[in-house]
Design a protein around this motif. Structure first.
Motif, PDB file in Angstrom:
ATOM      1  N   UNK A 201       0.770  -1.288   0.019  1.00  0.00           N
ATOM      2  CA  UNK A 201       0.006  -0.118  -0.090  1.00  0.00           C
ATOM      3  C   UNK A 201       0.846   1.204   0.073  1.00  0.00           C
ATOM      4  N   UNK A 202       1.728   1.172   0.899  1.00  0.00           N
ATOM      5  CA  UNK A 202       2.869   2.296   0.984  1.00  0.00           C
ATOM      6  C   UNK A 202       3.421   2.569  -0.770  1.00  0.00           C
ATOM      7  N   UNK A 207      -2.728   4.922   2.000  1.00  0.00           N
ATOM      8  CA  UNK A 207      -2.746   4.504   3.359  1.00  0.00           C
ATOM      9  C   UNK A 207      -2.784   2.919   3.480  1.00  0.00           C
ATOM     10  N   UNK A 208      -2.088   2.358   4.640  1.00  0.00           N
ATOM     11  CA  UNK A 208      -2.446   1.057   4.510  1.00  0.00           C
ATOM     12  C   UNK A 208      -3.565   0.995   5.892  1.00  0.00           C
ATOM     13  N   UNK A 266       3.411   8.753   5.404  1.00  0.00           N
ATOM     14  CA  UNK A 266       2.873   7.604   5.191  1.00  0.00           C
ATOM     15  C   UNK A 266       1.902   7.136   6.472  1.00  0.00           C
ATOM     16  N   UNK A 267       0.935   6.500   6.188  1.00  0.00           N
ATOM     17  CA  UNK A 267      -0.314   6.338   7.451  1.00  0.00           C
ATOM     18  C   UNK A 267      -0.549   5.093   7.318  1.00  0.00           C
ATOM     19  N   UNK A 274     -17.249   0.029   8.560  1.00  0.00           N
ATOM     20  CA  UNK A 274     -18.138   0.006   6.936  1.00  0.00           C
ATOM     21  C   UNK A 274     -16.797   0.370   5.901  1.00  0.00           C
ATOM     22  N   UNK A 275     -15.773   0.887   6.272  1.00  0.00           N
ATOM     23  CA  UNK A 275     -14.708   1.147   5.458  1.00  0.00           C
ATOM     24  C   UNK A 275     -14.201  -0.166   4.629  1.00  0.00           C
ATOM     25  N   UNK A 276     -13.936  -0.122   3.455  1.00  0.00           N
ATOM     26  CA  UNK A 276     -13.617  -1.412   2.804  1.00  0.00           C
ATOM     27  C   UNK A 276     -12.002  -1.056   2.929  1.00  0.00           C
ATOM     28  N   UNK A 277     -11.154  -2.249   3.011  1.00  0.00           N
ATOM     29  CA  UNK A 277      -9.924  -2.212   2.710  1.00  0.00           C
ATOM     30  C   UNK A 277      -9.388  -3.492   1.780  1.00  0.00           C
TER      31      UNK A 277
END
Length: 324
Positions: A201-202, A207-208, A266-267, A274-277
């Motif tokens: 992701x980075x 953001x990761x 970086x985060x 409810x947030x998708x990842x």
């Protein structure tokens, strides 16, 4: 020593190769996959002490010819590291590569007098037992459930039985939640560590975002490689099975935060409700592996904890971003 690593261009194989080369050994990497370009550049100064042979792990004739040239030790690292999706698609292949392909290698090792064979197994072999105890030592009864876990447990028993029947000096190690340099996802490995997914992701400048903290006894690959190297060099190991783990549980979220703190912008955080990842957790919670056997017999303990591995991986990442 002259050492052959089967599955040598893979994630763990490359870390073991680096550790063995640093200790002065000659290493041959046998793998169907080519050496990644970034690894080829990193290992270019090893000269004739490093050989790469492209071949299939099921080609018993080619493997026997390689071992017949003179080999002191073998690392059995070729495996299909399968999650549910890969198990559904390649059930027979998981068992073929992780168990059956080892047998001609073991018999060749016996015929040609190979001094030591180390089979790279997995903490997955404990299976459902990991949810029933607070710590997993090598004597904990196993309850493997997935085909991957069944294959790794069976590989341990097969290696031990060959040693009993033919007198070989063979042993297995159970690696726990390994992550670090040279990790990559491919057709034979669909369970990348959370740390790898965080770095991916980075690398995309994103953001990761984690679906959960990801608490495990995470083990940094260079630590695991040093333990394997010790076992290869050991004169007379007292056991046929050793746990290799950091021995302590901590979260991938904590690791990602430590890594991000070294790189402004970086985060790493947990997903909001409810947030998708895109980041996936693999495997349920289990107890950490006890490493008393490795510590008492060889004085080995993992050097890299959460903060130390984040700092070391940060330096590695700056040199090898294209490898992620």
């Amino acid at each position: 020593m002259k050492i052959v690593i089967f599955g040598g261009t893979g994630f763990v194989g490359l870390n073991v190769a680096e550790a063995l080369l640093a200790r002065g050994h000659d290493v041959t990497l046998y793998d169907r996959a080519e050496l990644p370009p970034s690894a080829r550049r990193a290992l270019a100064d090893r000269g004739e002490r490093l050989t790469v042979v492209q071949g299939d792990i099921t080609d018993a004739t080619a493997i026997d010819a390689l071992i017949a040239e003179g080999v002191d030790a073998i690392v059995l690292g070729a495996a299909i590291t399968a999650g549910d999706d890969l198990e559904r698609a390649s059930t027979a292949r998981v068992l073929e590569i992780n168990v059956m392909a080892q047998i001609p290698i073991l018999l060749s090792a016996i015929r040609h007098g190979v001094r030591r064979v180390v089979n790279l197994s997995s903490a997955a072999a404990y299976g459902a037992a990991g949810a029933r105890v607070e710590s997993l030592d090598e004597d904990t009864p196993c309850d493997p459930v997935s085909f991957y876990a069944i294959s790794k447990f069976t590989s341990e028993r097969s290696v031990a039985r060959h040693a009993e029947l033919f007198g070989g000096n063979f042993l297995s190690v159970r690696l726990s939640a390994v992550f670090g340099p040279w990790e990559r996802a491919n057709a034979v490995r669909d369970t990348p560590s959370l740390q790898f997914q965080i770095l991916a992701a980075f690398a995309r400048a994103e953001p990761a975002i984690l679906p959960g903290p990801g608490i495990k006894d995470w083990t940094y690959a260079p630590d695991a490689a040093e333990a394997v190297a010790m076992l290869i060099e050991a004169e007379r190991p007292r056991h046929r099975l050793y746990n290799i783990s950091s021995g302590a549980a901590w979260s991938a979220l904590q690791w990602g935060e430590a890594f991000a703190a070294l790189h402004p912008g970086l985060q790493c955080r947990l997903a909001a409700p409810g947030e998708k990842t895109a980041i996936k957790l693999h495997g349920g919670d289990r107890a950490p592996l006890a490493v008393v056997r490795m510590a008492d017999e060889f004085g080995w303990r993992a050097r890299f904890g959460c903060a130390e591995s984040a700092a070391h991986m940060s330096a590695w990442w700056m040199q090898h971003k294209e490898a992620i």
